[in-house]
Motif scaffolding. Structure first.
Motif, PDB file in Angstrom:
ATOM      1  N   MET A   1       1.076  -0.994   0.013  1.00 13.25           N
ATOM      2  CA  MET A   1      -0.390  -0.022   0.354  1.00 13.25           C
ATOM      3  C   MET A   1       0.832   1.156   0.136  1.00 13.25           C
ATOM      4  SD  MET A   1      -2.828  -0.809   2.733  1.00 13.25           S
ATOM      5  CE  MET A   1      -3.901   1.353   2.192  1.00 13.25           C
ATOM      6  N   ARG A   2       2.792   1.656   0.930  1.00 11.03           N
ATOM      7  CA  ARG A   2       3.320   2.010   0.883  1.00 11.03           C
ATOM      8  C   ARG A   2       3.581   2.339  -0.699  1.00 11.03           C
ATOM      9  NH1 ARG A   2       4.949   0.845   5.700  1.00 11.03           N
ATOM     10  NH2 ARG A   2       3.647   2.076   7.175  1.00 11.03           N
ATOM     11  N   ASP A   3       4.066   1.342  -1.612  1.00 10.60           N
ATOM     12  CA  ASP A   3       4.995   1.777  -2.902  1.00 10.60           C
ATOM     13  C   ASP A   3       3.701   1.735  -3.393  1.00 10.60           C
ATOM     14  OD1 ASP A   3       7.159   1.032  -1.264  1.00 10.60           O
ATOM     15  OD2 ASP A   3       6.464  -1.172  -2.218  1.00 10.60           O
ATOM     16  N   SER A   4       2.184   1.488  -3.531  1.00 11.58           N
ATOM     17  CA  SER A   4       1.215   2.106  -4.977  1.00 11.58           C
ATOM     18  C   SER A   4      -0.087   2.156  -4.387  1.00 11.58           C
ATOM     19  CB  SER A   4       2.036   0.675  -5.962  1.00 11.58           C
ATOM     20  OG  SER A   4       0.838   0.961  -6.530  1.00 11.58           O
ATOM     21  N   PRO A   5      -0.283   2.858  -2.997  1.00 10.75           N
ATOM     22  CA  PRO A   5      -1.460   3.068  -2.490  1.00 10.75           C
ATOM     23  C   PRO A   5      -2.988   3.219  -3.395  1.00 10.75           C
ATOM     24  CG  PRO A   5      -0.337   5.024  -2.129  1.00 10.75           C
ATOM     25  CD  PRO A   5       0.368   4.789  -2.953  1.00 10.75           C
ATOM     26  N   PRO A   6      -3.608   1.755  -3.573  1.00  6.67           N
ATOM     27  CA  PRO A   6      -4.549   1.389  -3.550  1.00  6.67           C
ATOM     28  C   PRO A   6      -5.608   2.725  -3.924  1.00  6.67           C
ATOM     29  CG  PRO A   6      -4.552   0.119  -2.107  1.00  6.67           C
ATOM     30  CD  PRO A   6      -3.446   0.915  -1.864  1.00  6.67           C
TER      31      PRO A   6
ATOM     32  N   ALA B   1     -16.953  -3.314  11.222  1.00 11.00           N
ATOM     33  CA  ALA B   1     -17.611  -1.709  11.436  1.00 11.00           C
ATOM     34  C   ALA B   1     -16.293  -1.175  12.194  1.00 11.00           C
ATOM     35  CB  ALA B   1     -18.903  -1.412  11.211  1.00 11.00           C
ATOM     36  N   ASP B   2     -16.626  -1.598  13.829  1.00 12.52           N
ATOM     37  CA  ASP B   2     -15.718  -1.139  14.657  1.00 12.52           C
ATOM     38  C   ASP B   2     -14.065  -1.150  14.515  1.00 12.52           C
ATOM     39  OD1 ASP B   2     -18.108  -0.126  16.165  1.00 12.52           O
ATOM     40  OD2 ASP B   2     -18.354  -2.504  17.458  1.00 12.52           O
ATOM     41  N   ALA B   3     -14.013  -2.645  14.320  1.00 12.57           N
ATOM     42  CA  ALA B   3     -12.617  -3.068  13.807  1.00 12.57           C
ATOM     43  C   ALA B   3     -11.965  -1.656  12.271  1.00 12.57           C
ATOM     44  CB  ALA B   3     -12.262  -3.598  13.444  1.00 12.57           C
ATOM     45  N   GLY B   4     -12.741  -1.039  11.980  1.00 13.93           N
ATOM     46  CA  GLY B   4     -12.427   0.426  10.792  1.00 13.93           C
ATOM     47  C   GLY B   4     -12.479  -0.040   9.777  1.00 13.93           C
ATOM     48  N   PHE B   5     -13.735  -1.321   9.314  1.00 11.84           N
ATOM     49  CA  PHE B   5     -13.879  -1.400   7.592  1.00 11.84           C
ATOM     50  C   PHE B   5     -14.487  -0.277   7.283  1.00 11.84           C
ATOM     51  CE2 PHE B   5     -12.021  -5.091   9.023  1.00 11.84           C
ATOM     52  CZ  PHE B   5     -11.490  -5.387   7.892  1.00 11.84           C
ATOM     53  N   ASP B   6     -14.305   0.594   6.056  1.00  9.28           N
ATOM     54  CA  ASP B   6     -15.837   1.221   5.266  1.00  9.28           C
ATOM     55  C   ASP B   6     -17.124  -0.162   4.951  1.00  9.28           C
ATOM     56  OD1 ASP B   6     -13.782   3.174   4.905  1.00  9.28           O
ATOM     57  OD2 ASP B   6     -13.115   1.961   4.811  1.00  9.28           O
ATOM     58  N   GLY B   7     -17.073  -1.720   4.915  1.00 10.77           N
ATOM     59  CA  GLY B   7     -17.880  -2.179   4.829  1.00 10.77           C
ATOM     60  C   GLY B   7     -17.497  -3.131   4.578  1.00 10.77           C
ATOM     61  N   HIS B   8     -19.139  -4.255   4.045  1.00  9.35           N
ATOM     62  CA  HIS B   8     -18.541  -5.439   4.242  1.00  9.35           C
ATOM     63  C   HIS B   8     -19.518  -6.115   3.056  1.00  9.35           C
ATOM     64  CE1 HIS B   8     -20.665  -9.526   5.290  1.00  9.35           C
ATOM     65  NE2 HIS B   8     -19.834  -9.417   6.252  1.00  9.35           N
TER      66      HIS B   8
ATOM     67  N   LYS C   1      -6.717  -2.428  11.254  1.00  7.73           N
ATOM     68  CA  LYS C   1      -5.485  -1.928  13.244  1.00  7.73           C
ATOM     69  C   LYS C   1      -4.485  -1.197  12.625  1.00  7.73           C
ATOM     70  CE  LYS C   1      -8.493  -4.412  16.140  1.00  7.73           C
ATOM     71  NZ  LYS C   1      -8.292  -5.335  17.295  1.00  7.73           N
ATOM     72  N   GLN C   2      -3.684  -1.767  11.611  1.00  2.00           N
ATOM     73  CA  GLN C   2      -2.846  -1.378  11.338  1.00  2.00           C
ATOM     74  C   GLN C   2      -2.662  -0.485  10.296  1.00  2.00           C
ATOM     75  OE1 GLN C   2       0.394  -4.401  10.003  1.00  2.00           O
ATOM     76  NE2 GLN C   2       0.141  -5.436  12.441  1.00  2.00           N
ATOM     77  N   ILE C   3      -3.628  -0.357   9.241  1.00  2.55           N
ATOM     78  CA  ILE C   3      -4.023   0.576   8.489  1.00  2.55           C
ATOM     79  C   ILE C   3      -4.829   1.873   9.222  1.00  2.55           C
ATOM     80  CG2 ILE C   3      -5.500   1.531   6.217  1.00  2.55           C
ATOM     81  CD1 ILE C   3      -5.554  -1.878   5.690  1.00  2.55           C
ATOM     82  N   ARG C   4      -5.392   1.661  10.119  1.00  4.61           N
ATOM     83  CA  ARG C   4      -5.970   2.603  10.238  1.00  4.61           C
ATOM     84  C   ARG C   4      -5.119   3.414  11.127  1.00  4.61           C
ATOM     85  NH1 ARG C   4      -8.210   2.884   6.319  1.00  4.61           N
ATOM     86  NH2 ARG C   4     -10.276   2.036   6.318  1.00  4.61           N
ATOM     87  N   ALA C   5      -3.702   3.106  11.653  1.00  4.79           N
ATOM     88  CA  ALA C   5      -3.179   3.661  12.536  1.00  4.79           C
ATOM     89  C   ALA C   5      -2.246   3.703  12.059  1.00  4.79           C
ATOM     90  CB  ALA C   5      -2.014   2.568  13.309  1.00  4.79           C
ATOM     91  N   ASP C   6      -2.379   4.098  10.821  1.00  2.00           N
ATOM     92  CA  ASP C   6      -0.454   4.212   9.879  1.00  2.00           C
ATOM     93  C   ASP C   6      -1.279   5.839   8.891  1.00  2.00           C
ATOM     94  OD1 ASP C   6       0.256   5.082   7.344  1.00  2.00           O
ATOM     95  OD2 ASP C   6       1.004   3.583   7.375  1.00  2.00           O
ATOM     96  N   ALA C   7      -0.801   6.909   9.447  1.00  2.00           N
ATOM     97  CA  ALA C   7      -0.767   8.005   9.010  1.00  2.00           C
ATOM     98  C   ALA C   7      -1.361   8.312   7.825  1.00  2.00           C
ATOM     99  CB  ALA C   7      -0.361   9.071   9.395  1.00  2.00           C
ATOM    100  N   ASP C   8      -0.703   8.009   6.466  1.00  2.00           N
ATOM    101  CA  ASP C   8      -0.425   7.994   5.004  1.00  2.00           C
ATOM    102  C   ASP C   8      -1.434   6.904   4.857  1.00  2.00           C
ATOM    103  OD1 ASP C   8       1.492   9.547   5.322  1.00  2.00           O
ATOM    104  OD2 ASP C   8       3.195   8.007   5.331  1.00  2.00           O
ATOM    105  N   LEU C   9      -1.684   5.812   5.149  1.00  2.00           N
ATOM    106  CA  LEU C   9      -2.565   5.013   4.339  1.00  2.00           C
ATOM    107  C   LEU C   9      -4.076   4.894   5.220  1.00  2.00           C
ATOM    108  CD1 LEU C   9      -0.014   1.684   4.658  1.00  2.00           C
ATOM    109  CD2 LEU C   9      -1.031   3.624   2.991  1.00  2.00           C
ATOM    110  N   ARG C  10      -4.670   5.394   6.444  1.00  2.00           N
ATOM    111  CA  ARG C  10      -5.357   5.265   7.005  1.00  2.00           C
ATOM    112  C   ARG C  10      -6.976   5.897   5.993  1.00  2.00           C
ATOM    113  NH1 ARG C  10      -4.363   9.245  11.524  1.00  2.00           N
ATOM    114  NH2 ARG C  10      -2.976   7.941  12.413  1.00  2.00           N
TER     115      ARG C  10
END
Length: 136
Positions: A52-57, A105-112, A76-85
Protein backbone atom coordinates in the motif's frame (compact mmCIF):
# COMPACT_ATOMS: atom_id res chain seq x y z
CA UNK A 1 -20.19 -9.37 -17.16
CA UNK A 2 -22.33 -7.64 -19.71
CA UNK A 3 -24.17 -4.45 -18.92
CA UNK A 4 -21.34 -2.88 -16.90
CA UNK A 5 -20.73 0.76 -17.83
CA UNK A 6 -17.01 1.33 -17.29
CA UNK A 7 -17.49 5.09 -17.02
CA UNK A 8 -19.92 4.59 -14.14
CA UNK A 9 -17.83 2.14 -12.12
CA UNK A 10 -14.57 3.99 -12.53
CA UNK A 11 -12.29 2.47 -15.13
CA UNK A 12 -8.63 2.62 -14.13
CA UNK A 13 -9.29 2.85 -10.41
CA UNK A 14 -7.00 0.53 -8.48
CA UNK A 15 -8.07 -2.17 -6.07
CA UNK A 16 -5.88 -4.33 -3.86
CA UNK A 17 -7.38 -7.77 -3.25
CA UNK A 18 -6.13 -9.57 -0.12
CA UNK A 19 -7.37 -13.16 -0.03
CA UNK A 20 -5.50 -16.34 0.93
CA UNK A 21 -7.82 -18.73 -0.95
CA UNK A 22 -6.52 -18.88 -4.52
CA UNK A 23 -9.89 -19.69 -6.09
CA UNK A 24 -11.67 -16.86 -4.29
CA UNK A 25 -8.86 -14.41 -5.05
CA UNK A 26 -8.96 -15.29 -8.76
CA UNK A 27 -12.76 -14.88 -8.78
CA UNK A 28 -12.54 -11.45 -7.14
CA UNK A 29 -9.78 -10.37 -9.52
CA UNK A 30 -11.64 -11.57 -12.61
CA UNK A 31 -14.85 -9.77 -11.57
CA UNK A 32 -13.02 -6.54 -10.81
CA UNK A 33 -10.92 -6.60 -13.98
CA UNK A 34 -14.03 -7.23 -16.07
CA UNK A 35 -15.52 -4.23 -14.29
CA UNK A 36 -12.66 -2.07 -15.58
CA UNK A 37 -10.57 -1.85 -12.43
CA UNK A 38 -6.81 -2.22 -12.18
CA UNK A 39 -6.21 -5.01 -9.66
CA UNK A 40 -3.24 -6.01 -7.53
CA UNK A 41 -3.31 -9.28 -5.59
CA UNK A 42 -1.95 -10.33 -2.22
CA UNK A 43 -2.35 -13.83 -0.83
CA UNK A 44 -1.40 -12.84 2.69
CA UNK A 45 -1.89 -9.82 4.90
CA UNK A 46 1.79 -9.79 5.87
CA UNK A 47 3.05 -7.71 2.90
CA UNK A 48 0.02 -5.49 2.44
CA UNK A 49 1.24 -2.41 4.34
CA UNK A 50 4.41 -2.24 2.22
CA UNK A 51 2.38 -2.81 -0.96
CA UNK A 52 0.00 0.00 0.00
CA UNK A 53 2.88 2.38 0.71
CA UNK A 54 4.59 1.55 -2.60
CA UNK A 55 1.44 2.03 -4.66
CA UNK A 56 -1.60 3.25 -2.71
CA UNK A 57 -4.78 1.66 -4.05
CA UNK A 58 -8.12 3.43 -4.30
CA UNK A 59 -9.74 0.57 -2.38
CA UNK A 60 -8.71 -2.59 -0.51
CA UNK A 61 -10.93 -5.68 -0.65
CA UNK A 62 -9.87 -8.22 1.96
CA UNK A 63 -10.77 -11.47 3.58
CA UNK A 64 -10.94 -11.56 7.36
CA UNK A 65 -9.78 -15.07 8.23
CA UNK A 66 -6.23 -15.46 6.93
CA UNK A 67 -3.16 -17.25 8.26
CA UNK A 68 -0.42 -15.20 9.92
CA UNK A 69 -2.28 -11.93 10.23
CA UNK A 70 -6.06 -11.62 10.18
CA UNK A 71 -7.97 -8.95 8.31
CA UNK A 72 -9.01 -7.40 11.63
CA UNK A 73 -5.37 -7.13 12.74
CA UNK A 74 -4.43 -5.69 9.34
CA UNK A 75 -7.18 -3.04 9.35
CA UNK A 76 -5.95 -1.86 12.74
CA UNK A 77 -2.46 -1.36 11.26
CA UNK A 78 -3.90 0.47 8.23
CA UNK A 79 -6.03 2.79 10.39
CA UNK A 80 -3.04 3.53 12.65
CA UNK A 81 -0.91 4.65 9.68
CA UNK A 82 -1.30 8.35 8.87
CA UNK A 83 -0.46 7.79 5.18
CA UNK A 84 -2.88 4.88 4.69
CA UNK A 85 -5.81 5.47 7.04
CA UNK A 86 -7.96 7.28 4.47
CA UNK A 87 -7.93 4.36 2.01
CA UNK A 88 -11.28 2.60 2.03
CA UNK A 89 -11.21 -1.06 3.06
CA UNK A 90 -14.04 -3.53 2.48
CA UNK A 91 -14.27 -6.90 4.21
CA UNK A 92 -15.31 -9.83 2.03
CA UNK A 93 -16.17 -12.66 4.36
CA UNK A 94 -18.74 -15.21 5.37
CA UNK A 95 -18.94 -13.59 8.82
CA UNK A 96 -22.35 -12.03 8.26
CA UNK A 97 -24.29 -11.88 11.52
CA UNK A 98 -25.26 -8.43 12.83
CA UNK A 99 -22.65 -8.85 15.58
CA UNK A 100 -19.99 -9.72 12.99
CA UNK A 101 -20.85 -6.66 10.90
CA UNK A 102 -20.74 -4.44 13.99
CA UNK A 103 -17.36 -5.91 14.98
CA UNK A 104 -15.98 -5.25 11.47
CA UNK A 105 -17.26 -1.67 11.47
CA UNK A 106 -15.83 -1.12 14.96
CA UNK A 107 -12.46 -2.48 13.75
CA UNK A 108 -12.37 0.17 11.00
CA UNK A 109 -13.79 -1.44 7.87
CA UNK A 110 -15.73 0.85 5.56
CA UNK A 111 -18.09 -1.93 4.56
CA UNK A 112 -18.80 -5.60 4.20
CA UNK A 113 -19.60 -7.94 1.30
CA UNK A 114 -20.81 -11.43 2.14
CA UNK A 115 -19.39 -14.63 0.70
CA UNK A 116 -20.22 -16.49 -1.38
CA UNK A 117 -20.33 -13.66 -3.89
CA UNK A 118 -22.46 -13.29 -6.98
CA UNK A 119 -20.26 -11.54 -9.58
CA UNK A 120 -22.69 -8.80 -10.68
CA UNK A 121 -23.77 -8.04 -7.12
CA UNK A 122 -20.14 -8.08 -5.94
CA UNK A 123 -19.13 -5.59 -8.63
CA UNK A 124 -22.10 -3.34 -7.85
CA UNK A 125 -21.24 -3.42 -4.13
CA UNK A 126 -17.60 -2.55 -4.78
CA UNK A 127 -18.60 0.29 -7.11
CA UNK A 128 -20.50 1.79 -4.18
CA UNK A 129 -17.29 2.05 -2.17
CA UNK A 130 -15.02 3.55 -4.81
CA UNK A 131 -15.20 7.01 -6.27
CA UNK A 132 -15.30 7.31 -10.06
CA UNK A 133 -12.07 8.12 -11.85
CA UNK A 134 -11.62 11.85 -12.50
CA UNK A 135 -12.72 13.00 -15.95
CA UNK A 136 -9.85 13.25 -18.41
Amino acid sequence: MDGVDLDEVGAARSILVVEDNVRMRKLFVRCLEEGGYSVVEAESALDVIDMMRDSPPDLVVMDIVMPGLSGVELIKQIRADADLRRIKVVAVTNLATPADKRRLADAGFDGHVSKPIKPKEFLASIAGFIEPAPAA
